[in-house]
Design a protein around this motif. Structure first.
Motif, mmCIF file in Angstrom:
data_model
loop_
_atom_site.group_PDB
_atom_site.id
_atom_site.type_symbol
_atom_site.label_atom_id
_atom_site.label_comp_id
_atom_site.label_asym_id
_atom_site.label_seq_id
_atom_site.Cartn_x
_atom_site.Cartn_y
_atom_site.Cartn_z
ATOM 1 N N PHE A 156 7.656 10.675 -0.741
ATOM 2 C CA PHE A 156 8.116 10.370 0.620
ATOM 3 C C PHE A 156 7.378 9.150 1.162
ATOM 4 N N LEU A 157 6.078 9.063 0.902
ATOM 5 C CA LEU A 157 5.304 7.905 1.355
ATOM 6 C C LEU A 157 5.803 6.627 0.688
ATOM 7 N N LEU A 158 6.164 6.730 -0.593
ATOM 8 C CA LEU A 158 6.704 5.565 -1.298
ATOM 9 C C LEU A 158 8.065 5.169 -0.729
ATOM 10 N N TYR A 159 8.864 6.171 -0.346
ATOM 11 C CA TYR A 159 10.153 5.879 0.287
ATOM 12 C C TYR A 159 9.938 5.131 1.604
ATOM 13 N N LEU B 217 2.919 -4.325 -2.200
ATOM 14 C CA LEU B 217 3.023 -3.958 -3.606
ATOM 15 C C LEU B 217 1.770 -3.258 -4.101
ATOM 16 N N ARG B 218 0.629 -3.713 -3.630
ATOM 17 C CA ARG B 218 -0.622 -3.053 -4.022
ATOM 18 C C ARG B 218 -0.658 -1.618 -3.517
ATOM 19 N N THR B 219 -0.209 -1.431 -2.283
ATOM 20 C CA THR B 219 -0.179 -0.078 -1.718
ATOM 21 C C THR B 219 0.769 0.815 -2.496
ATOM 22 N N VAL B 220 1.929 0.286 -2.850
ATOM 23 C CA VAL B 220 2.899 1.051 -3.633
ATOM 24 C C VAL B 220 2.311 1.431 -4.986
ATOM 25 N N TRP B 221 1.634 0.496 -5.603
ATOM 26 C CA TRP B 221 1.026 0.742 -6.914
ATOM 27 C C TRP B 221 0.025 1.889 -6.846
ATOM 28 N N SER B 222 -0.878 1.850 -5.881
ATOM 29 C CA SER B 222 -1.907 2.895 -5.793
ATOM 30 C C SER B 222 -1.311 4.232 -5.358
ATOM 31 N N THR B 223 -0.265 4.210 -4.545
ATOM 32 C CA THR B 223 0.368 5.455 -4.124
ATOM 33 C C THR B 223 1.092 6.121 -5.294
#
Length: 267
Positions: A220-223, A106-112
């Motif tokens: 795309f990275l979030l996907y 979730l942290r990675t998704v948030w920053s991305t």
């Protein structure tokens, strides 16, 4: 005839410029008189903002500032969620990469996520500051953030681009009177808002026509990280950008309402 009292900074010895600049930065963290923006000035400001972000000749340079803002959005979102920031790399082709380290998805998704929407959010904030007497504060905060970003830059081009942005900020702090900072912030804020829309168009082009570049797309990275389809993420980016435009429109609507001799224009 020039009144030298209007331009005291030009008379200072070079060795006093640093001290004067820092004094301006510190004194900027207070509200200044609210600028009076006429409808004519607003029209000129809008034209200047468009001129910075749309023509290819000016976008070549201003687009680099939009890229810096984009990557700093990733970096700030990472730091606010306790991630370790590996570094920021910038390219003259408006490319950028922010490396973060986190064990939480979730942290990675948030920053991305906070890349493409951030120029619009920052732009709307700058417009609000410009209209409400916080132009010098916005200038001071922006300069300090740019200076702090040097700690995280990891390539020479990135250092060069950010140094140019810092130099521009220093010159604005030194030579633009505080009462005009609001006007400058409105121009830069609107230019960033236009830039955010332009970058969204570029992102759509990657997904629709240049799919070989998909690995460079935040959507795309979030996907890949969530299995939520990339178009959903692009719609979310667009929603934040639209909300930022709506926010920036409010003070401009008041100016236009005065021009038309009416009440407030509906948002």
């Amino acid at each position: 005839m020039v009144d030298i009292e209007q331009f005291p900074i030009l008379l200072l010895p070079t060795d006093n410029l640093a001290g004067t600049w820092w004094d301006r930065i510190v004194s900027g963290f207070t509200q200044s008189p609210i600028p009076h923006v006429t409808s004519t000035e607003l029209a000129v400001v809008i034209l200047l903002a468009v001129a910075l972000s749309l023509p290819r000749a000016t976008w070549r340079y201003f687009g680099l500032f939009a890229t810096v803002t984009h990557e700093l959005g990733h970096a700030f979102a990472a730091l606010m969620t306790g991630q370790r920031l590996g570094g920021i790399r910038l390219g003259l082709d408006h490319s950028g990469t922010t490396t973060t380290y986190s064990r939480g998805r979730l942290r990675t998704v948030w920053s991305t996520f906070w890349g493409y929407p951030v120029p619009a959010v920052v732009g709307a904030t700058m417009v609000w500051c410009g209209f409400n007497g916080w132009g010098p504060a916005a200038m001071s905060v922006g300069t300090v953030v740019l200076l702090a970003s040097f700690l995280f830059l990891r390539n020479g081009i990135g250092l060069l681009i950010t140094a140019a942005a810092v130099l521009a900020a220093v010159l604005l702090v030194l030579f633009v009177p505080p009462e005009f900072n609001g006007h400058v912030m409105i121009v830069l804020g609107l230019a960033l808002l236009v830039a955010a829309v332009r970058d969204l168009g570029k992102l759509l082009s990657v997904h629709l026509r240049r799919r070989d570049q998909l690995p460079t797309s935040d959507a795309f990275l979030l996907y890949r990280a969530t299995r939520v389809p990339a178009p959903i993420w692009i719609l979310l980016f667009a929603a934040v950008v639209a909300a930022s435009w709506w926010s920036a429109w409010q003070p401009m609507a008041q100016v236009l309402a005065t021009l038309l001799g009416q009440g407030p224009i509906p948002a």
